[in-house]
Design a protein around this motif. Structure first.
Motif, PDB file in Angstrom:
ATOM      1  N   PRO A 203      -8.355  12.277 -11.421  1.00 41.48           N
ATOM      2  CA  PRO A 203      -8.586  10.826 -11.299  1.00 41.48           C
ATOM      3  C   PRO A 203      -7.266  10.069 -11.155  1.00 41.48           C
ATOM      4  CG  PRO A 203      -8.901  11.528 -13.562  1.00 41.48           C
ATOM      5  CD  PRO A 203      -8.713  12.772 -12.747  1.00 41.48           C
ATOM      6  N   LEU A 204      -7.299   9.046 -10.336  1.00 37.34           N
ATOM      7  CA  LEU A 204      -6.141   8.198 -10.115  1.00 37.34           C
ATOM      8  C   LEU A 204      -6.490   6.788 -10.586  1.00 37.34           C
ATOM      9  CD1 LEU A 204      -5.270   9.292  -6.452  1.00 37.34           C
ATOM     10  CD2 LEU A 204      -4.242  10.156  -8.565  1.00 37.34           C
ATOM     11  N   ALA A 205      -5.845   6.354 -11.644  1.00 37.42           N
ATOM     12  CA  ALA A 205      -6.089   5.006 -12.161  1.00 37.42           C
ATOM     13  C   ALA A 205      -5.258   4.026 -11.342  1.00 37.42           C
ATOM     14  CB  ALA A 205      -5.722   4.933 -13.637  1.00 37.42           C
ATOM     15  N   VAL A 206      -5.922   3.174 -10.572  1.00 36.25           N
ATOM     16  CA  VAL A 206      -5.242   2.258  -9.659  1.00 36.25           C
ATOM     17  C   VAL A 206      -5.661   0.831  -9.991  1.00 36.25           C
ATOM     18  CG1 VAL A 206      -4.908   1.606  -7.245  1.00 36.25           C
ATOM     19  CG2 VAL A 206      -5.210   4.017  -7.849  1.00 36.25           C
ATOM     20  N   ARG A 207      -4.675  -0.045 -10.109  1.00 35.72           N
ATOM     21  CA  ARG A 207      -4.975  -1.458 -10.353  1.00 35.72           C
ATOM     22  C   ARG A 207      -5.524  -2.108  -9.084  1.00 35.72           C
ATOM     23  NH1 ARG A 207       0.672  -3.420 -12.838  1.00 35.72           N
ATOM     24  NH2 ARG A 207       1.314  -2.379 -10.902  1.00 35.72           N
ATOM     25  N   ARG A 208      -6.286  -3.177  -9.276  1.00 42.22           N
ATOM     26  CA  ARG A 208      -6.897  -3.865  -8.133  1.00 42.22           C
ATOM     27  C   ARG A 208      -5.867  -4.240  -7.079  1.00 42.22           C
ATOM     28  NH1 ARG A 208     -12.117  -6.298  -9.005  1.00 42.22           N
ATOM     29  NH2 ARG A 208     -12.872  -6.055 -11.140  1.00 42.22           N
ATOM     30  N   GLU A 209      -4.757  -4.797  -7.515  1.00 37.27           N
ATOM     31  CA  GLU A 209      -3.765  -5.283  -6.566  1.00 37.27           C
ATOM     32  C   GLU A 209      -3.040  -4.149  -5.836  1.00 37.27           C
ATOM     33  OE1 GLU A 209      -1.856  -5.610 -10.752  1.00 37.27           O
ATOM     34  OE2 GLU A 209      -3.846  -5.791  -9.818  1.00 37.27           O
ATOM     35  N   ASP A 210      -3.140  -2.923  -6.343  1.00 34.04           N
ATOM     36  CA  ASP A 210      -2.477  -1.782  -5.725  1.00 34.04           C
ATOM     37  C   ASP A 210      -3.426  -0.912  -4.904  1.00 34.04           C
ATOM     38  OD1 ASP A 210      -0.110  -2.531  -6.984  1.00 34.04           O
ATOM     39  OD2 ASP A 210      -0.532  -1.298  -8.754  1.00 34.04           O
ATOM     40  N   PHE A 211      -4.702  -1.266  -4.903  1.00 36.58           N
ATOM     41  CA  PHE A 211      -5.697  -0.345  -4.343  1.00 36.58           C
ATOM     42  C   PHE A 211      -5.475  -0.057  -2.859  1.00 36.58           C
ATOM     43  CE2 PHE A 211      -9.686   0.607  -2.202  1.00 36.58           C
ATOM     44  CZ  PHE A 211     -10.065   1.749  -2.893  1.00 36.58           C
ATOM     45  N   ALA A 212      -5.350  -1.083  -2.052  1.00 32.51           N
ATOM     46  CA  ALA A 212      -5.229  -0.872  -0.606  1.00 32.51           C
ATOM     47  C   ALA A 212      -4.025   0.003  -0.275  1.00 32.51           C
ATOM     48  CB  ALA A 212      -5.133  -2.217   0.124  1.00 32.51           C
ATOM     49  N   GLY A 213      -2.902  -0.253  -0.920  1.00 37.31           N
ATOM     50  CA  GLY A 213      -1.712   0.557  -0.678  1.00 37.31           C
ATOM     51  C   GLY A 213      -1.896   1.999  -1.104  1.00 37.31           C
ATOM     52  N   ALA A 214      -2.578   2.210  -2.238  1.00 39.39           N
ATOM     53  CA  ALA A 214      -2.811   3.569  -2.723  1.00 39.39           C
ATOM     54  C   ALA A 214      -3.697   4.349  -1.754  1.00 39.39           C
ATOM     55  CB  ALA A 214      -3.448   3.519  -4.111  1.00 39.39           C
ATOM     56  N   VAL A 215      -4.710   3.698  -1.204  1.00 36.60           N
ATOM     57  CA  VAL A 215      -5.605   4.360  -0.263  1.00 36.60           C
ATOM     58  C   VAL A 215      -4.868   4.740   1.022  1.00 36.60           C
ATOM     59  CG1 VAL A 215      -7.579   3.972   1.261  1.00 36.60           C
ATOM     60  CG2 VAL A 215      -7.733   3.351  -1.150  1.00 36.60           C
ATOM     61  N   ARG A 216      -4.023   3.862   1.509  1.00 41.92           N
ATOM     62  CA  ARG A 216      -3.342   4.119   2.782  1.00 41.92           C
ATOM     63  C   ARG A 216      -2.365   5.272   2.698  1.00 41.92           C
ATOM     64  NH1 ARG A 216      -6.414   2.698   6.431  1.00 41.92           N
ATOM     65  NH2 ARG A 216      -4.725   3.570   7.691  1.00 41.92           N
ATOM     66  N   VAL A 217      -1.892   5.590   1.501  1.00 44.13           N
ATOM     67  CA  VAL A 217      -0.909   6.670   1.372  1.00 44.13           C
ATOM     68  C   VAL A 217      -1.569   8.039   1.178  1.00 44.13           C
ATOM     69  CG1 VAL A 217      -0.549   6.743  -1.147  1.00 44.13           C
ATOM     70  CG2 VAL A 217       1.402   7.069   0.390  1.00 44.13           C
TER      71      VAL A 217
END
Length: 244
Positions: free
Chosen positions: A1-15
């Motif tokens: 599991p990857l705990a991702v904050r709302r504001e970081d979500f789009a960037g995390a998905v793109r990588v």
């Protein structure tokens, strides 16, 4: 599991492609953001307005799916012998993201009538307009009358879930042959399911929906179609510190 904050979500998905991911599941509160973040979304995901499964393509593009409706249907079919949406009217409580997936699956599966019951009428009306099909919006005050002649009752709200208020719903008007399903699994046997079983209705808990919705993504990532077995269910429950 990857705990991702709302504001970081789009960037995390793109990588994800650069990190070697074949894909990922997405859970609350990120499923709507996932729809906006992917390069392409399957029709059911756009219709529901949420993505819960992301598949990384050979070219690094991101494809978004929503398999919640699939998981819901497979869970019911596995839990109630001979059940199918065409048997008769269905009653769905709630109009959130999970309800959208459930309603779309029932409509596409051929349900003759779907009675959508929600505390906020405008939210239910919007769902009915987006999904289409034989959906009738019923006020929360009339929720018990909506049970007349139903062959399925599904609760998609958090009422009855651990830490939430109970679901106030008398079942006297529900036919004894109607299947009763609660999509939550904390607790595994919600008060709704306990009350329904006590009067003889077939019941289906929400854990199977969680397991079955994972099948399409797993198959896409690893090339193997997994089977939901009693052993898998027991393994997942043990990991949650629960048992049937």
């Amino acid at each position: 599991p990857l705990a991702v904050r709302r504001e970081d979500f789009a960037g995390a998905v793109r990588v994800l492609p650069r990190l070697g991911f074949a894909g990922t599941n997405v859970t609350v509160p990120h499923m709507e953001a996932a729809l906006a973040a992917v390069d392409e979304a399957a029709g059911e995901a756009r219709r529901i307005g949420a993505v819960n499964t992301i598949v990384v393509g050979a070219d690094g593009s991101l494809m978004g799916w929503n398999s919640d409706g699939f998981g819901f249907m497979e869970n019911l079919k596995a839990g109630v012998a001979g059940w199918n949406p065409g048997l008769g009217p269905a009653v769905v409580l709630g109009a959130g993201g999970a309800a959208r997936a459930v309603c779309a699956a029932l409509v596409d599966g051929g349900v003759p009538e779907l009675r959508l019951v929600n505390r906020t009428a405008a939210r239910a009306e919007a769902l009915a307009a987006d999904i289409g099909g034989p959906i009738e919006v019923v006020s929360w005050a009339e929720r018990e009358s909506a049970l007349d002649g139903a062959r399925l009752l599904t609760n998609t709200t958090t009422l009855g879930m651990a830490g939430n208020p109970p679901l106030d719903l008398a079942l006297e008007r529900l036919p004894p042959e109607a299947a009763v399903n609660d999509i939550v699994y904390a607790p595994l046997r919600t008060p709704l399911l306990v009350a329904a079983a006590a009067r003889g209705n077939p019941t289906v808990d929400g854990l199977g929906m969680l397991l079955h919705q994972a099948r399409p993504g797993f198959a896409a990532w690893f090339g193997v179609e997994p089977e939901v077995t009693d052993e898998m269910r027991a393994f997942v429950l043990a990991g949650m510190g629960k048992q049937d």
